[in-house]
Design a protein around this motif. Sequence first.
Motif, PDB file in Angstrom:
ATOM      1  N   UNK A   6      -0.279  12.737   8.158  1.00 44.10           N
ATOM      2  CA  UNK A   6       0.353  12.804   6.848  1.00 44.10           C
ATOM      3  C   UNK A   6       0.931  11.494   6.376  1.00 44.10           C
ATOM      4  N   UNK A   7       0.584  10.398   7.044  1.00 44.87           N
ATOM      5  CA  UNK A   7       1.089   9.087   6.660  1.00 44.87           C
ATOM      6  C   UNK A   7       0.603   8.022   7.617  1.00 44.87           C
ATOM      7  N   UNK A   8       1.185   6.817   7.474  1.00 39.53           N
ATOM      8  CA  UNK A   8       0.808   5.678   8.323  1.00 39.53           C
ATOM      9  C   UNK A   8       1.631   5.720   9.602  1.00 39.53           C
ATOM     10  N   UNK A   9       1.015   5.383  10.745  1.00 38.98           N
ATOM     11  CA  UNK A   9       1.676   5.445  12.049  1.00 38.98           C
ATOM     12  C   UNK A   9       2.281   4.098  12.414  1.00 38.98           C
ATOM     13  N   UNK A  10       3.598   4.012  12.325  1.00 31.34           N
ATOM     14  CA  UNK A  10       4.305   2.817  12.785  1.00 31.34           C
ATOM     15  C   UNK A  10       4.303   2.820  14.311  1.00 31.34           C
ATOM     16  N   UNK A  11       4.297   1.638  14.938  1.00 36.49           N
ATOM     17  CA  UNK A  11       4.167   1.576  16.399  1.00 36.49           C
ATOM     18  C   UNK A  11       5.480   1.271  17.113  1.00 36.49           C
ATOM     19  N   UNK A  12       6.587   1.699  16.575  1.00 37.63           N
ATOM     20  CA  UNK A  12       7.848   1.607  17.307  1.00 37.63           C
ATOM     21  C   UNK A  12       8.846   0.600  16.794  1.00 37.63           C
ATOM     22  N   UNK A  13       8.467  -0.233  15.821  1.00 39.31           N
ATOM     23  CA  UNK A  13       9.392  -1.260  15.341  1.00 39.31           C
ATOM     24  C   UNK A  13      10.638  -0.639  14.710  1.00 39.31           C
ATOM     25  N   UNK A  14      10.450   0.348  13.856  1.00 42.11           N
ATOM     26  CA  UNK A  14      11.580   0.974  13.189  1.00 42.11           C
ATOM     27  C   UNK A  14      12.470   1.711  14.181  1.00 42.11           C
ATOM     28  N   UNK A  15      11.872   2.308  15.204  1.00 43.22           N
ATOM     29  CA  UNK A  15      12.664   2.984  16.226  1.00 43.22           C
ATOM     30  C   UNK A  15      13.543   1.987  16.965  1.00 43.22           C
ATOM     31  N   UNK A  16      12.973   0.830  17.297  1.00 46.87           N
ATOM     32  CA  UNK A  16      13.739  -0.205  17.997  1.00 46.87           C
ATOM     33  C   UNK A  16      14.887  -0.708  17.138  1.00 46.87           C
ATOM     34  N   UNK A  48       0.878  -1.169   0.000  1.00 46.10           N
ATOM     35  CA  UNK A  48       0.000   0.000   0.000  1.00 46.10           C
ATOM     36  C   UNK A  48       0.912   1.215   0.000  1.00 46.10           C
ATOM     37  N   UNK A  49       0.941   1.936  -1.085  1.00 42.09           N
ATOM     38  CA  UNK A  49       1.871   3.060  -1.230  1.00 42.09           C
ATOM     39  C   UNK A  49       1.126   4.386  -1.340  1.00 42.09           C
ATOM     40  N   UNK A  50       1.882   5.474  -1.235  1.00 43.54           N
ATOM     41  CA  UNK A  50       1.290   6.806  -1.367  1.00 43.54           C
ATOM     42  C   UNK A  50       0.350   7.151  -0.233  1.00 43.54           C
ATOM     43  N   UNK A  51       0.605   6.644   0.959  1.00 41.59           N
ATOM     44  CA  UNK A  51      -0.271   6.911   2.108  1.00 41.59           C
ATOM     45  C   UNK A  51      -0.074   8.347   2.568  1.00 41.59           C
ATOM     46  N   UNK A  52      -1.144   9.102   2.646  1.00 47.93           N
ATOM     47  CA  UNK A  52      -1.075  10.507   3.060  1.00 47.93           C
ATOM     48  C   UNK A  52      -1.798  10.789   4.357  1.00 47.93           C
ATOM     49  N   UNK A  53      -2.510   9.794   4.906  1.00 44.57           N
ATOM     50  CA  UNK A  53      -3.222  10.028   6.171  1.00 44.57           C
ATOM     51  C   UNK A  53      -3.562   8.689   6.812  1.00 44.57           C
ATOM     52  N   UNK A  54      -3.818   8.738   8.091  1.00 42.92           N
ATOM     53  CA  UNK A  54      -4.251   7.554   8.833  1.00 42.92           C
ATOM     54  C   UNK A  54      -5.515   7.896   9.591  1.00 42.92           C
ATOM     55  N   UNK A  55      -6.491   7.012   9.541  1.00 40.11           N
ATOM     56  CA  UNK A  55      -7.750   7.231  10.263  1.00 40.11           C
ATOM     57  C   UNK A  55      -7.967   6.097  11.250  1.00 40.11           C
ATOM     58  N   UNK A  56      -8.412   6.413  12.444  1.00 42.51           N
ATOM     59  CA  UNK A  56      -8.733   5.431  13.477  1.00 42.51           C
ATOM     60  C   UNK A  56     -10.193   5.618  13.868  1.00 42.51           C
ATOM     61  N   UNK A  57     -10.983   4.532  13.716  1.00 41.93           N
ATOM     62  CA  UNK A  57     -12.411   4.592  13.990  1.00 41.93           C
ATOM     63  C   UNK A  57     -13.086   5.721  13.196  1.00 41.93           C
ATOM     64  N   UNK A  58     -12.624   5.876  11.960  1.00 38.20           N
ATOM     65  CA  UNK A  58     -13.229   6.865  11.090  1.00 38.20           C
ATOM     66  C   UNK A  58     -12.746   8.286  11.302  1.00 38.20           C
ATOM     67  N   UNK A  59     -11.848   8.512  12.253  1.00 36.60           N
ATOM     68  CA  UNK A  59     -11.370   9.864  12.535  1.00 36.60           C
ATOM     69  C   UNK A  59      -9.918  10.009  12.092  1.00 36.60           C
ATOM     70  N   UNK A  60      -9.657  11.021  11.279  1.00 37.11           N
ATOM     71  CA  UNK A  60      -8.312  11.257  10.767  1.00 37.11           C
ATOM     72  C   UNK A  60      -7.383  11.720  11.898  1.00 37.11           C
TER      73      UNK A  60
END
Length: 279
Positions: free
Chosen positions: A200-210, A184-196
């Motif tokens: 400005x993109x997809x929210x990674x949950x810490x894997x890349x930081x680790x 899935x490319x070109x992600x410009x926003x993330x919505x949770x329970x229908x709310x933006x």
Amino acid sequence: MELREHKSSFIAYKVLHVLVVATLIRQCVLGHFESVFFCVLTLLLLYVPSIVQVGLRIELPTTLEIIILCFIFAAEILGEISSFYVRVPGWDTMLHTVNGFLAAAIGFSLVVLLNSDERLTFDLSPAFMAVVAFCFSMTIGVLWEFFECGMDLVFHTDMQKDTILHAIYTVALDPTRTNTVVGVTGITDTAVNGESLGLGGYLDIGLLDTMKDLFVNFIGAVVFSIIGYFYVKSRGKGKVASKFIPSRKEEGRDYLKAEQEKALPPEAEGREGRPDEGA
């Protein structure tokens, strides 16, 4: 006595101590009691190098001691209270790199100090000591990441900082269930329970930081392991490594032993080391 032994490290300690106390007073006035805890923790940690030197009767090089003191201040006061982890790009990366270097130095020093004991002396090759230093540093790095993950899961903190991505690749979206990766490319926003979330993109949950933290820890460990290798190869003549490798205290600088001898009554001090007369 231990704090005053090296002038430059003592000055660094006093300056950082004053800054932490000033921060503590300010946080008390503001009512930020979590920050007050970090200040108290920092004040205790600043004593650790001297406590280690007295308790283990070793001599920390001035350069190593100053870096440790500055690292504690940078991580706790600047990183946590002043929010440098969020405000300053690469702050966390820099600290993890330094941590990898220092942990390798500590692991290397443990081997050197143990090997200097006549009862435990082994003929250790430079490559073996470098590998030990590297493995020790990486183990410390992994254990710290375990701690970060545990804090995030149990206490709902965000020690594993999230990363904004604009593309994801996963088999979870494969409708055929054949382990085919779906991109899935070109992600410009993330919505949770229908709310933006407005990220400005997809929210990674810490894997890349680790993984980034472990990678820079790896770099720091490799750098010191190479330095330590040539230090042993040159039979202790390396100028850079000697600034980070502790040594056993000389007799005149063993302040704990000196204080213990002062505390002994004259008659006990006179009999010390002699056999019991009644034996």
